[in-house]
Design a protein around this motif. Sequence first.
Motif: not given
Length: 370
Positions: A73-75, A80-81, A315-316, A320-321
């Motif tokens: 998920l993080a990758m 796609q930042p 995620c946006r 998190f990433s």
Amino acid sequence: MNLHFEELTGSDGARIGIASLDAEKSLNALSLPMILALSERLDTWAKDPNIVCVLLRGNGPKAFCAGGEVRSLAMACREQPGTVPALAAQFFAAEYRLDYSLHTYPKPLICWGHGYVLGGGMGLLQSASVRIVTPSSRLAMPEISIGLYPDVGASWFLSRLPGKLGLFLGLTGAHINGRDALDLGLADRFLRDDQQDELLDGLLQLNWQEQTSMQLNSLLKALAQEAVDQQPDAQWLPRRRQIDEWLDVGDVQGAWRALSQLREHADPLFSRAGKTLSEGCPLTAHLVWEQIQRARHLSLAEVFQMEYTLSLNCCRHPEFSEGVRARLIDKDQTPHWHWPDINTVPEAVVQAHFNKVGEGRNPLADISDF
């Protein structure tokens, strides 16, 4: 698939469904294919009149389930930042729908929560009608360390803990043992780690046609009596008064200051909690504060709908990433937070996390509480 399903037939012809998470190397972390397969089989068993009870467990001695498989998920988020990767939208919708379906499962659903029960594992355990913990159980919502927030229904179960304990556990990711879980209403029974076969034998001998709930309760009560002497000492309920005092503050900045000062505390439990928080994600702390305030007035279905929105917004944003990169991928343990200071996280950013993403319908909009 990292899942194993079987059905055992009891003395009266009734069948017990057993779902085993079988990804021992990753501590049974939940991937999207695992979530979808588990959902499908549990739905099939719910509709099968011959299946009278379901046992959900994890293979291997270390963990029932140490959370969701967040590396991929993080990758995807890093590639796609600023957007919500399709994998994230699918993963969170499927995971929360599974959790909600377990909360509302029409048959006895027993979850054996041994070893590590973290994040997504807590979501499964807290959804079950019979939540079993053992001497090896270590329960936690550790998302403060990876820049997410306590999800999988934690808005619901943390906001309903005594005093400020839910806020404390969400902010510090502190582990609770089996005795704590009983004390705080996060488990129903404490059994020994070696009693699972005895539990299964007992389930197969019950007469599922008559007074099922009374028989099941008697079986669990008898097994629990055999395990009483293995219960560890309570950790958090005896410390509740002190925690309530520290967190009797008006905003999350005050909570952060109070708990960060615990790093040098003489009590190792408090010291560890303070260290985890102070090295954690300030944005997550803001989200924890806000989600627990909001969830006190929400139904279970509304909680999962809110969490879906929160997760997509996480995620946006970069935290998190970056947290997953530092803790789980590169493992340098040095996340570079976009907002490293609790006082500089914009309130508008925090509130925006609770705003719907995009134009589409929330995929959990159809779940409802009765």
